[in-house]
Design a protein around this motif. Structure first.
Motif, PDB file in Angstrom:
ATOM      1  N   VAL A  29       0.905  -1.050  -0.128  1.00 22.79           N
ATOM      2  CA  VAL A  29      -0.067  -0.015  -0.075  1.00 22.79           C
ATOM      3  C   VAL A  29       0.742   1.286   0.128  1.00 22.79           C
ATOM      4  CG1 VAL A  29      -1.876   1.080   1.132  1.00 22.79           C
ATOM      5  CG2 VAL A  29      -1.665  -1.345   1.400  1.00 22.79           C
ATOM      6  N   PRO A  30       0.807   1.956  -1.298  1.00 20.22           N
ATOM      7  CA  PRO A  30       0.175   1.787  -2.305  1.00 20.22           C
ATOM      8  C   PRO A  30       0.955   0.549  -3.140  1.00 20.22           C
ATOM      9  CG  PRO A  30       1.683   3.661  -2.575  1.00 20.22           C
ATOM     10  CD  PRO A  30       1.830   3.477  -1.131  1.00 20.22           C
ATOM     11  N   SER A  31       0.145   0.192  -3.937  1.00 17.50           N
ATOM     12  CA  SER A  31       0.665  -0.976  -4.975  1.00 17.50           C
ATOM     13  C   SER A  31       1.736  -0.403  -5.891  1.00 17.50           C
ATOM     14  CB  SER A  31      -0.268  -1.611  -5.752  1.00 17.50           C
ATOM     15  OG  SER A  31      -0.011  -2.557  -6.941  1.00 17.50           O
ATOM     16  N   PRO A  32       3.013  -1.034  -5.755  1.00 15.65           N
ATOM     17  CA  PRO A  32       4.040  -0.318  -6.920  1.00 15.65           C
ATOM     18  C   PRO A  32       3.743  -0.860  -8.284  1.00 15.65           C
ATOM     19  CG  PRO A  32       4.779  -2.424  -5.743  1.00 15.65           C
ATOM     20  CD  PRO A  32       3.452  -2.027  -5.058  1.00 15.65           C
ATOM     21  N   ILE A  33       2.818  -1.857  -8.500  1.00 18.01           N
ATOM     22  CA  ILE A  33       2.377  -1.956  -9.996  1.00 18.01           C
ATOM     23  C   ILE A  33       1.168  -1.354 -10.437  1.00 18.01           C
ATOM     24  CG2 ILE A  33       3.845  -3.980 -10.091  1.00 18.01           C
ATOM     25  CD1 ILE A  33       1.461  -5.941  -9.754  1.00 18.01           C
ATOM     26  N   SER A  67       0.794 -17.139 -11.594  1.00 22.01           N
ATOM     27  CA  SER A  67       0.978 -18.016 -12.910  1.00 22.01           C
ATOM     28  C   SER A  67       0.960 -17.142 -14.036  1.00 22.01           C
ATOM     29  CB  SER A  67       0.012 -19.216 -12.909  1.00 22.01           C
ATOM     30  OG  SER A  67       0.048 -20.072 -11.922  1.00 22.01           O
ATOM     31  N   SER A  68       0.275 -16.009 -13.842  1.00 19.99           N
ATOM     32  CA  SER A  68      -0.197 -14.980 -14.958  1.00 19.99           C
ATOM     33  C   SER A  68       1.187 -14.072 -15.093  1.00 19.99           C
ATOM     34  CB  SER A  68      -1.508 -14.338 -14.850  1.00 19.99           C
ATOM     35  OG  SER A  68      -1.546 -13.344 -13.673  1.00 19.99           O
ATOM     36  N   GLY A  69       1.858 -14.046 -14.080  1.00 26.02           N
ATOM     37  CA  GLY A  69       3.015 -13.196 -14.213  1.00 26.02           C
ATOM     38  C   GLY A  69       2.757 -11.827 -13.014  1.00 26.02           C
ATOM     39  N   ILE A  70       1.710 -11.662 -12.450  1.00 26.17           N
ATOM     40  CA  ILE A  70       1.560 -10.678 -11.487  1.00 26.17           C
ATOM     41  C   ILE A  70       2.014 -11.322 -10.072  1.00 26.17           C
ATOM     42  CG2 ILE A  70      -0.277  -9.341 -10.065  1.00 26.17           C
ATOM     43  CD1 ILE A  70      -1.810  -9.132 -12.695  1.00 26.17           C
ATOM     44  N   ALA A 113      -6.041   4.838  -1.311  1.00 26.66           N
ATOM     45  CA  ALA A 113      -4.746   4.394  -0.586  1.00 26.66           C
ATOM     46  C   ALA A 113      -3.953   3.415  -1.419  1.00 26.66           C
ATOM     47  CB  ALA A 113      -4.873   3.864   0.744  1.00 26.66           C
ATOM     48  N   ALA A 114      -4.757   2.800  -2.289  1.00 26.32           N
ATOM     49  CA  ALA A 114      -3.940   1.610  -2.972  1.00 26.32           C
ATOM     50  C   ALA A 114      -3.345   2.348  -3.990  1.00 26.32           C
ATOM     51  CB  ALA A 114      -4.966   0.510  -3.585  1.00 26.32           C
ATOM     52  N   GLY A 115      -3.937   3.375  -4.661  1.00 26.66           N
ATOM     53  CA  GLY A 115      -3.279   3.979  -5.547  1.00 26.66           C
ATOM     54  C   GLY A 115      -3.374   3.383  -6.794  1.00 26.66           C
ATOM     55  N   ALA A 116      -4.265   2.541  -7.112  1.00 26.02           N
ATOM     56  CA  ALA A 116      -4.318   1.538  -8.189  1.00 26.02           C
ATOM     57  C   ALA A 116      -4.921   2.263  -9.434  1.00 26.02           C
ATOM     58  CB  ALA A 116      -5.144   0.496  -7.832  1.00 26.02           C
ATOM     59  N   ARG A 117      -4.097   1.699 -10.852  1.00 25.01           N
ATOM     60  CA  ARG A 117      -4.635   2.021 -11.947  1.00 25.01           C
ATOM     61  C   ARG A 117      -5.645   0.772 -12.361  1.00 25.01           C
ATOM     62  NH1 ARG A 117      -0.997   2.772 -17.392  1.00 25.01           N
ATOM     63  NH2 ARG A 117      -2.729   3.365 -18.730  1.00 25.01           N
ATOM     64  N   TRP A 118      -5.195  -0.350 -11.816  1.00 27.79           N
ATOM     65  CA  TRP A 118      -6.113  -1.555 -12.407  1.00 27.79           C
ATOM     66  C   TRP A 118      -6.665  -1.937 -10.938  1.00 27.79           C
ATOM     67  CZ3 TRP A 118      -5.442  -1.025 -17.476  1.00 27.79           C
ATOM     68  CH2 TRP A 118      -3.912  -0.537 -17.735  1.00 27.79           C
ATOM     69  N   THR A 119      -7.998  -2.363 -11.309  1.00 32.01           N
ATOM     70  CA  THR A 119      -8.759  -2.975 -10.064  1.00 32.01           C
ATOM     71  C   THR A 119      -9.242  -4.164 -10.469  1.00 32.01           C
ATOM     72  OG1 THR A 119      -9.415  -0.695  -9.229  1.00 32.01           O
ATOM     73  CG2 THR A 119     -10.848  -2.484  -8.430  1.00 32.01           C
ATOM     74  N   LEU A 120      -8.936  -5.332  -9.928  1.00 36.17           N
ATOM     75  CA  LEU A 120      -9.419  -6.380 -10.119  1.00 36.17           C
ATOM     76  C   LEU A 120     -10.555  -6.863  -9.354  1.00 36.17           C
ATOM     77  CD1 LEU A 120      -9.220  -9.158 -11.816  1.00 36.17           C
ATOM     78  CD2 LEU A 120      -7.669 -10.216 -10.022  1.00 36.17           C
ATOM     79  N   ILE A 121     -11.696  -7.036  -9.853  1.00 34.65           N
ATOM     80  CA  ILE A 121     -12.810  -7.225  -8.988  1.00 34.65           C
ATOM     81  C   ILE A 121     -13.261  -8.730  -8.806  1.00 34.65           C
ATOM     82  CG2 ILE A 121     -15.235  -6.345  -8.801  1.00 34.65           C
ATOM     83  CD1 ILE A 121     -14.615  -4.064 -10.804  1.00 34.65           C
ATOM     84  N   ILE A 184      -3.148  -7.209 -19.924  1.00 37.45           N
ATOM     85  CA  ILE A 184      -3.725  -5.619 -19.950  1.00 37.45           C
ATOM     86  C   ILE A 184      -2.617  -4.882 -18.988  1.00 37.45           C
ATOM     87  CG2 ILE A 184      -5.677  -3.901 -19.288  1.00 37.45           C
ATOM     88  CD1 ILE A 184      -7.298  -6.085 -20.184  1.00 37.45           C
ATOM     89  N   VAL A 185      -2.423  -5.437 -17.812  1.00 38.36           N
ATOM     90  CA  VAL A 185      -1.572  -4.579 -16.995  1.00 38.36           C
ATOM     91  C   VAL A 185      -0.241  -4.470 -17.568  1.00 38.36           C
ATOM     92  CG1 VAL A 185      -0.006  -4.740 -14.492  1.00 38.36           C
ATOM     93  CG2 VAL A 185      -2.996  -5.341 -14.694  1.00 38.36           C
ATOM     94  N   ALA A 186       0.272  -5.501 -18.102  1.00 34.29           N
ATOM     95  CA  ALA A 186       1.696  -5.607 -18.738  1.00 34.29           C
ATOM     96  C   ALA A 186       1.895  -4.452 -19.815  1.00 34.29           C
ATOM     97  CB  ALA A 186       1.925  -6.976 -18.980  1.00 34.29           C
ATOM     98  N   ALA A 187       0.709  -4.455 -20.551  1.00 38.29           N
ATOM     99  CA  ALA A 187       0.557  -3.603 -21.697  1.00 38.29           C
ATOM    100  C   ALA A 187       0.260  -2.171 -21.322  1.00 38.29           C
ATOM    101  CB  ALA A 187      -0.454  -4.036 -22.887  1.00 38.29           C
ATOM    102  N   GLY A 188      -0.309  -1.936 -20.278  1.00 43.34           N
ATOM    103  CA  GLY A 188      -0.340  -0.665 -19.705  1.00 43.34           C
ATOM    104  C   GLY A 188      -1.510   0.077 -20.247  1.00 43.34           C
TER     105      GLY A 188
END
Length: 222
Positions: A29-33, A67-70, A113-121, A184-188
């Protein structure tokens, strides 16, 4: 007061009166990725340990992410409803809409607080906080979380990992969706799907609502 303390001291709904203990966000927190994972609500093990996604369902989710690389250790984990819903007799149940509404300030505080660009729901209850589109149609698709900003954070829905444990036939779809999220996260970035979210037929990419969901002519703004 920090975010974890604010969540831990919340008494906004009946759940605190039913012996439920709030489980605040955890992880990086925040997530670096820039990745936040939002689940429905704590299971028994997460409530007992005071950390999200530490039970069997959480371990399955983390294995799929890895397994997906995250790297799960670089994600922020939290719940749409911070307390575990239970009946007056103490039995687990689903969250009611007013409990989800009462927890919205906590969710917003934690996502900030997470500062997330990507939110996995990850789950139906969490998805209801962001869109009325059902999980059967929304899973595996990216969509805008902030309609007023074209560069706002992106949501991506997957089945609740606990549902995957109960229904193993969902595992392949779950893993495929997580893999697409990781890509999608990897591609930005992400692009609009070219099929209707309702009927899966080919759709004009310009026919999308303000969340980024794509529709055919028949179902657009229906």
């Amino acid at each position: 007061m920090n975010v974890s303390a604010a969540v831990s001291e919340c008494h906004s709904c009946r759940l605190r009166e039913m012996r439920s203990v709030p489980v605040p966000l955890a992880g990086s927190v925040p997530s670096p990725i820039g990745v936040a994972v939002v689940g429905d609500f704590p299971d028994a093990e997460s409530e007992k340990r005071g950390k999200p996604f530490v039970g069997p369902a959480g371990r399955l989710l983390c294995e799929s992410l890895r397994s997906s690389g995250i790297n799960p250790s670089e994600c922020t984990f939290l719940y749409a409803v911070s307390c575990r819903p239970r009946t007056a007799e103490g039995r687990p149940r689903l969250a009611y809409n007013d409990e989800l509404d009462a927890c919205t300030p906590n969710l917003a505080l934690q996502l900030k607080a997470a500062g997330a660009r990507w939110t996995l729901i990850a789950g139906n209850t969490a998805l209801r906080r962001f869109t009325p589109i059902p999980m059967t149609q929304a899973h595996g698709r990216p969509f805008d979380l902030k309609r007023e900003r074209s560069d706002g954070p992106t949501g991506f829905a997957v089945y609740n990992p606990d549902a995957v444990l109960r229904s193993p036939q969902l595992k392949a779809t779950f893993d495929e969706d997580i893999q697409r999220f990781a890509q999608i996260v990897a591609a930005g970035r992400w692009s609009l799907p070219d099929t209707c979210i309702v009927c899966a037929v080919e759709a004009d990419p310009l026919m999308c609502d303000d969340r980024g969901f794509t529709f055919c002519v028949e179902h657009h703004l229906a």
